[in-house]
Design a protein around this motif. Structure first.
Motif, PDB file in Angstrom:
ATOM      1  N   THR A 169       0.487   0.265  -3.593  1.00 26.96           N
ATOM      2  CA  THR A 169       1.455   1.352  -3.382  1.00 26.96           C
ATOM      3  C   THR A 169       2.310   1.547  -4.624  1.00 26.96           C
ATOM      4  O   THR A 169       2.527   2.687  -5.062  1.00 26.96           O
ATOM      5  N   SER A 170       2.767   0.463  -5.219  1.00 27.79           N
ATOM      6  CA  SER A 170       3.567   0.556  -6.457  1.00 27.79           C
ATOM      7  C   SER A 170       2.757   1.180  -7.583  1.00 27.79           C
ATOM      8  O   SER A 170       3.271   2.006  -8.346  1.00 27.79           O
ATOM      9  N   GLU A 192     -11.597  -9.250   2.191  1.00 28.62           N
ATOM     10  CA  GLU A 192     -10.741  -9.256   1.021  1.00 28.62           C
ATOM     11  C   GLU A 192      -9.328  -8.860   1.444  1.00 28.62           C
ATOM     12  O   GLU A 192      -9.125  -7.879   2.148  1.00 28.62           O
ATOM     13  N   THR A 193      -8.353  -9.656   1.030  1.00 24.48           N
ATOM     14  CA  THR A 193      -6.969  -9.342   1.331  1.00 24.48           C
ATOM     15  C   THR A 193      -6.492  -8.255   0.381  1.00 24.48           C
ATOM     16  O   THR A 193      -6.692  -8.344  -0.824  1.00 24.48           O
ATOM     17  N   VAL A 194      -5.901  -7.232   0.944  1.00 24.51           N
ATOM     18  CA  VAL A 194      -5.415  -6.104   0.161  1.00 24.51           C
ATOM     19  C   VAL A 194      -3.906  -6.239   0.007  1.00 24.51           C
ATOM     20  O   VAL A 194      -3.192  -6.373   0.994  1.00 24.51           O
ATOM     21  N   ASP A 195      -3.436  -6.219  -1.233  1.00 21.86           N
ATOM     22  CA  ASP A 195      -2.006  -6.281  -1.512  1.00 21.86           C
ATOM     23  C   ASP A 195      -1.468  -4.848  -1.511  1.00 21.86           C
ATOM     24  O   ASP A 195      -1.406  -4.191  -2.547  1.00 21.86           O
ATOM     25  N   MET A 196      -1.116  -4.371  -0.315  1.00 19.92           N
ATOM     26  CA  MET A 196      -0.690  -2.976  -0.161  1.00 19.92           C
ATOM     27  C   MET A 196       0.566  -2.663  -0.975  1.00 19.92           C
ATOM     28  O   MET A 196       0.695  -1.571  -1.510  1.00 19.92           O
ATOM     29  N   GLU A 197       1.467  -3.623  -1.077  1.00 23.34           N
ATOM     30  CA  GLU A 197       2.696  -3.395  -1.855  1.00 23.34           C
ATOM     31  C   GLU A 197       2.363  -3.142  -3.327  1.00 23.34           C
ATOM     32  O   GLU A 197       2.891  -2.214  -3.948  1.00 23.34           O
ATOM     33  N   LYS A 198       1.448  -3.931  -3.863  1.00 21.49           N
ATOM     34  CA  LYS A 198       1.050  -3.778  -5.262  1.00 21.49           C
ATOM     35  C   LYS A 198       0.341  -2.435  -5.489  1.00 21.49           C
ATOM     36  O   LYS A 198       0.632  -1.721  -6.449  1.00 21.49           O
TER      37      LYS A 198
END
Length: 162
Positions: free
Chosen positions: A36-37, A28-34
């Motif tokens: 973190t926000s 699963e790809t993790v959207d770290m920016e999302k």
């Protein structure tokens, strides 16, 4: 004997071919920016709740089964107990100090996230009065992260005799 070795070699080769051609497990790809926000927004809301002296806004950070570990006190178990502790601190506070929380590191796997952060306390004039670090463990429940465990420390010197 040669036929057996040849057959074994053939079967081993076929097995390796099938293993090599098998589709890789999709991670699963993790959207770290999302994420973190989202977590930083929770920290900002916690800080705003403290500054507004709104215990309900602060405790929105926590799950019902949260446990909070902090300096110089026993762990506080459950959202209701954490709210009571926060409300008591707010009622006693006459300093007008406020805190700012910042993510230093964030680790995410599946529906869990661990945040390592720093906090800084400021007085009403904006002068820094204390700082420290914290760690929060989040789980995603009903589509949003909630803190289920947190712990904080201070960088202030320990008073002698303690």
């Amino acid at each position: 004997m040669r036929q057996k070795i040849g057959l074994f070699g053939f079967l081993l080769g076929m097995a390796l071919t099938f293993v090599g051609c098998a589709p890789a497990e999709k991670k699963e790809t993790v959207d770290m920016e999302k994420i973190t926000s989202e977590i930083q927004a929770m920290e900002d809301a916690y800080s705003a709740g403290e500054k507004a002296k709104d215990a309900d806004a602060v405790v929105a950070y926590y799950s019902d089964d949260a446990i909070s570990y902090s300096r110089n006190r026993k762990p506080i178990v459950g959202k209701a107990s954490i709210r009571e502790y926060i409300a008591n601190n707010i009622a006693k506070d006459t300093t007008e100090n406020y805190s700012v929380y910042k993510i230093v590191d964030l680790f995410v796997e599946g529906d869990s996230a661990v945040e390592i952060g720093s906090w800084t306390d400021f007085d009403a004039s904006g002068k820094q009065v204390e700082n420290g670090n914290y760690m929060s463990y989040f789980q995603k429940r009903d589509g949003k992260y909630v803190c289920i465990r947190d712990m904080s420390t201070t960088t202030a010197a320990v008073k002698s005799g303690m």
